[in-house]
Scaffold this motif. Structure first.
Motif, PDB file in Angstrom:
ATOM      1  N   GLU A  43       0.813  -1.215   0.000  1.00  0.00           N
ATOM      2  CA  GLU A  43       0.000   0.000   0.000  1.00  0.00           C
ATOM      3  C   GLU A  43       0.848   1.268   0.000  1.00  0.00           C
ATOM      4  O   GLU A  43       0.442   2.297  -0.527  1.00  0.00           O
ATOM      5  N   VAL A  44       2.024   1.186   0.622  1.00  0.00           N
ATOM      6  CA  VAL A  44       2.909   2.346   0.741  1.00  0.00           C
ATOM      7  C   VAL A  44       4.248   2.024   0.074  1.00  0.00           C
ATOM      8  O   VAL A  44       4.829   0.966   0.336  1.00  0.00           O
ATOM      9  N   PRO A  45       4.754   2.896  -0.787  1.00  0.00           N
ATOM     10  CA  PRO A  45       6.034   2.623  -1.453  1.00  0.00           C
ATOM     11  C   PRO A  45       7.161   2.383  -0.452  1.00  0.00           C
ATOM     12  O   PRO A  45       7.321   3.139   0.507  1.00  0.00           O
ATOM     13  N   GLN A  46       7.934   1.336  -0.676  1.00  0.00           N
ATOM     14  CA  GLN A  46       9.033   0.993   0.218  1.00  0.00           C
ATOM     15  C   GLN A  46      10.022   2.151   0.339  1.00  0.00           C
ATOM     16  O   GLN A  46      10.541   2.430   1.425  1.00  0.00           O
ATOM     17  N   GLU A  47      10.282   2.831  -0.747  1.00  0.00           N
ATOM     18  CA  GLU A  47      11.239   3.924  -0.743  1.00  0.00           C
ATOM     19  C   GLU A  47      10.786   5.071   0.159  1.00  0.00           C
ATOM     20  O   GLU A  47      11.604   5.710   0.834  1.00  0.00           O
ATOM     21  N   ALA A  48       9.479   5.330   0.195  1.00  0.00           N
ATOM     22  CA  ALA A  48       8.960   6.398   1.046  1.00  0.00           C
ATOM     23  C   ALA A  48       9.197   6.083   2.520  1.00  0.00           C
ATOM     24  O   ALA A  48       9.617   6.956   3.297  1.00  0.00           O
ATOM     25  N   LEU A  49       8.954   4.833   2.911  1.00  0.00           N
ATOM     26  CA  LEU A  49       9.188   4.430   4.297  1.00  0.00           C
ATOM     27  C   LEU A  49      10.680   4.439   4.610  1.00  0.00           C
ATOM     28  O   LEU A  49      11.101   4.894   5.677  1.00  0.00           O
ATOM     29  N   ARG A  50      11.490   3.935   3.692  1.00  0.00           N
ATOM     30  CA  ARG A  50      12.938   3.884   3.901  1.00  0.00           C
ATOM     31  C   ARG A  50      13.510   5.286   4.130  1.00  0.00           C
ATOM     32  O   ARG A  50      14.278   5.509   5.082  1.00  0.00           O
ATOM     33  N   MET A  51      13.130   6.228   3.296  1.00  0.00           N
ATOM     34  CA  MET A  51      13.650   7.590   3.410  1.00  0.00           C
ATOM     35  C   MET A  51      13.179   8.249   4.705  1.00  0.00           C
ATOM     36  O   MET A  51      13.930   8.995   5.335  1.00  0.00           O
ATOM     37  N   ARG A  52      11.932   7.965   5.088  1.00  0.00           N
ATOM     38  CA  ARG A  52      11.408   8.567   6.322  1.00  0.00           C
ATOM     39  C   ARG A  52      12.152   8.037   7.545  1.00  0.00           C
ATOM     40  O   ARG A  52      12.495   8.796   8.466  1.00  0.00           O
ATOM     41  N   LEU A  53      12.443   6.752   7.554  1.00  0.00           N
ATOM     42  CA  LEU A  53      13.170   6.158   8.672  1.00  0.00           C
ATOM     43  C   LEU A  53      14.607   6.666   8.724  1.00  0.00           C
ATOM     44  O   LEU A  53      15.142   6.941   9.809  1.00  0.00           O
ATOM     45  N   MET A  54      15.252   6.791   7.581  1.00  0.00           N
ATOM     46  CA  MET A  54      16.634   7.261   7.529  1.00  0.00           C
ATOM     47  C   MET A  54      16.749   8.711   8.006  1.00  0.00           C
ATOM     48  O   MET A  54      17.797   9.131   8.497  1.00  0.00           O
ATOM     49  N   ALA A  55      15.663   9.471   7.880  1.00  0.00           N
ATOM     50  CA  ALA A  55      15.695  10.892   8.246  1.00  0.00           C
ATOM     51  C   ALA A  55      15.422  11.129   9.732  1.00  0.00           C
ATOM     52  O   ALA A  55      15.626  12.245  10.225  1.00  0.00           O
ATOM     53  N   LEU A  56      14.979  10.100  10.447  1.00  0.00           N
ATOM     54  CA  LEU A  56      14.665  10.267  11.866  1.00  0.00           C
ATOM     55  C   LEU A  56      15.934  10.477  12.676  1.00  0.00           C
ATOM     56  O   LEU A  56      16.966   9.879  12.412  1.00  0.00           O
ATOM     57  N   GLU A  57      15.837  11.349  13.668  1.00  0.00           N
ATOM     58  CA  GLU A  57      16.989  11.670  14.501  1.00  0.00           C
ATOM     59  C   GLU A  57      16.885  10.980  15.853  1.00  0.00           C
ATOM     60  O   GLU A  57      15.803  10.819  16.408  1.00  0.00           O
ATOM     61  N   GLU A  58      18.025  10.571  16.364  1.00  0.00           N
ATOM     62  CA  GLU A  58      18.093   9.967  17.694  1.00  0.00           C
ATOM     63  C   GLU A  58      18.285  11.070  18.748  1.00  0.00           C
ATOM     64  O   GLU A  58      18.783  12.148  18.432  1.00  0.00           O
ATOM     65  N   PRO A  59      17.913  10.806  20.011  1.00  0.00           N
ATOM     66  CA  PRO A  59      17.327   9.548  20.519  1.00  0.00           C
ATOM     67  C   PRO A  59      15.862   9.413  20.117  1.00  0.00           C
ATOM     68  O   PRO A  59      15.140  10.413  20.043  1.00  0.00           O
ATOM     69  N   PHE A  60      15.446   8.183  19.851  1.00  0.00           N
ATOM     70  CA  PHE A  60      14.066   7.936  19.464  1.00  0.00           C
ATOM     71  C   PHE A  60      13.164   7.956  20.705  1.00  0.00           C
ATOM     72  O   PHE A  60      13.542   7.403  21.745  1.00  0.00           O
ATOM     73  N   PRO A  61      11.992   8.557  20.611  1.00  0.00           N
ATOM     74  CA  PRO A  61      11.042   8.447  21.716  1.00  0.00           C
ATOM     75  C   PRO A  61      10.538   7.008  21.823  1.00  0.00           C
ATOM     76  O   PRO A  61      10.705   6.205  20.900  1.00  0.00           O
ATOM     77  N   GLU A  62       9.936   6.685  22.959  1.00  0.00           N
ATOM     78  CA  GLU A  62       9.428   5.327  23.155  1.00  0.00           C
ATOM     79  C   GLU A  62       8.424   4.956  22.077  1.00  0.00           C
ATOM     80  O   GLU A  62       8.435   3.840  21.560  1.00  0.00           O
ATOM     81  N   LEU A  63       7.556   5.896  21.724  1.00  0.00           N
ATOM     82  CA  LEU A  63       6.598   5.717  20.636  1.00  0.00           C
ATOM     83  C   LEU A  63       6.557   6.990  19.817  1.00  0.00           C
ATOM     84  O   LEU A  63       6.660   8.087  20.364  1.00  0.00           O
ATOM     85  N   MET A  64       6.433   6.850  18.512  1.00  0.00           N
ATOM     86  CA  MET A  64       6.290   8.018  17.652  1.00  0.00           C
ATOM     87  C   MET A  64       5.283   7.713  16.550  1.00  0.00           C
ATOM     88  O   MET A  64       5.004   6.544  16.245  1.00  0.00           O
ATOM     89  N   GLU A  65       4.721   8.760  15.993  1.00  0.00           N
ATOM     90  CA  GLU A  65       3.777   8.617  14.890  1.00  0.00           C
ATOM     91  C   GLU A  65       4.356   9.285  13.656  1.00  0.00           C
ATOM     92  O   GLU A  65       4.901  10.387  13.743  1.00  0.00           O
ATOM     93  N   ILE A  66       4.247   8.617  12.518  1.00  0.00           N
ATOM     94  CA  ILE A  66       4.690   9.203  11.251  1.00  0.00           C
ATOM     95  C   ILE A  66       3.583   9.023  10.220  1.00  0.00           C
ATOM     96  O   ILE A  66       2.784   8.096  10.297  1.00  0.00           O
ATOM     97  N   SER A  67       3.534   9.928   9.279  1.00  0.00           N
ATOM     98  CA  SER A  67       2.559   9.824   8.197  1.00  0.00           C
ATOM     99  C   SER A  67       3.293   9.620   6.880  1.00  0.00           C
ATOM    100  O   SER A  67       4.384  10.148   6.669  1.00  0.00           O
TER     101      SER A  67
END
Length: 202
Positions: A43-67
């Motif tokens: 349903e969602v392009p793999q590349e879109a998810l990959r790029m969004r994850l690569m752009a996230l900055e640490e430290p990660f919160p316990e839970l986060m929401e992305i669109s």
């Protein structure tokens, strides 16, 4: 024949409704995904998810929401839990995600209908009275249990009488904030009336 612990673990991860995945942070590639994960990527392009994850900055919160934008051009939402893991020269991202699109759409519908209590930000009595039948029916259809907790602030009238209504309002707002911080994302807090609160546990 009894399965091994490893076979049970594989069964658990593969049949989980949550999206489970492992990503190589250096290569930016998904090394593993369970069945739910690969179904989501239809349903969602793999590349879109990959790029969004690569752009996230640490430290990660316990839970986060992305669109993300799905293949139809519509917004879709994920709730993520991420852990960075380094071992043997590998830099991995271990992820668990849940599709919360239905919840987001329900929240938007609630906002449009004015189902939030203006003082505390909790759901209103009107929401509970108009939606409870639908919530019960959905629970019966899914086979998931539904519980209802009722909370009442004892001697709250004394607070209003001795300290004034503005202080009473602050007590209600802080009570709502504390409860919201303790319940799960799938649970719902309702201000049923005055100092009475309900928690819907799904």
């Amino acid at each position: 024949m009894r399965r091994t612990n490893e076979q049970y673990y594989i069964l658990l991860t593969e049949e989980s409704r949550d999206l489970l995945f492992i990503m190589d942070l250096e290569a930016g590639a998904f090394l593993y995904g369970n069945k739910a994960f690969w179904e989501y990527l239809q349903e969602v392009p793999q590349e879109a998810l990959r790029m969004r994850l690569m752009a996230l900055e640490e430290p990660f919160p316990e839970l986060m929401e992305i669109s993300l934008e799905n293949v139809l051009g519509k917004q879709t939402w994920l709730e993520l839990s991420l852990t960075r893991h380094e071992e043997g020269g590998e830099h991995l991202l271990l992820g668990s995600a849940r599709n919360i699109q239905d919840r987001k759409e329900a929240e938007e519908e609630i906002r449009e209908l004015g189902y939030y209590d203006s003082l505390t930000g909790a759901l209103s009595r009107n929401y509970f009275m108009t939606q409870i039948d639908r919530i019960i029916h959905r629970g019966e259809q899914s086979g998931k249990p539904l519980s209802l907790l009722m909370l009442d602030l004892d001697h709250f009238k004394k607070v209003n009488d001795t300290c004034g209504h503005p202080v009473g309002d602050e007590v209600l707002k802080e009570t709502s904030r504390l409860i919201q911080s303790r319940i799960r994302a799938t649970d719902r807090l309702v201000r049923f009336g005055g100092e009475e609160f309900l928690i819907l546990l799904e």
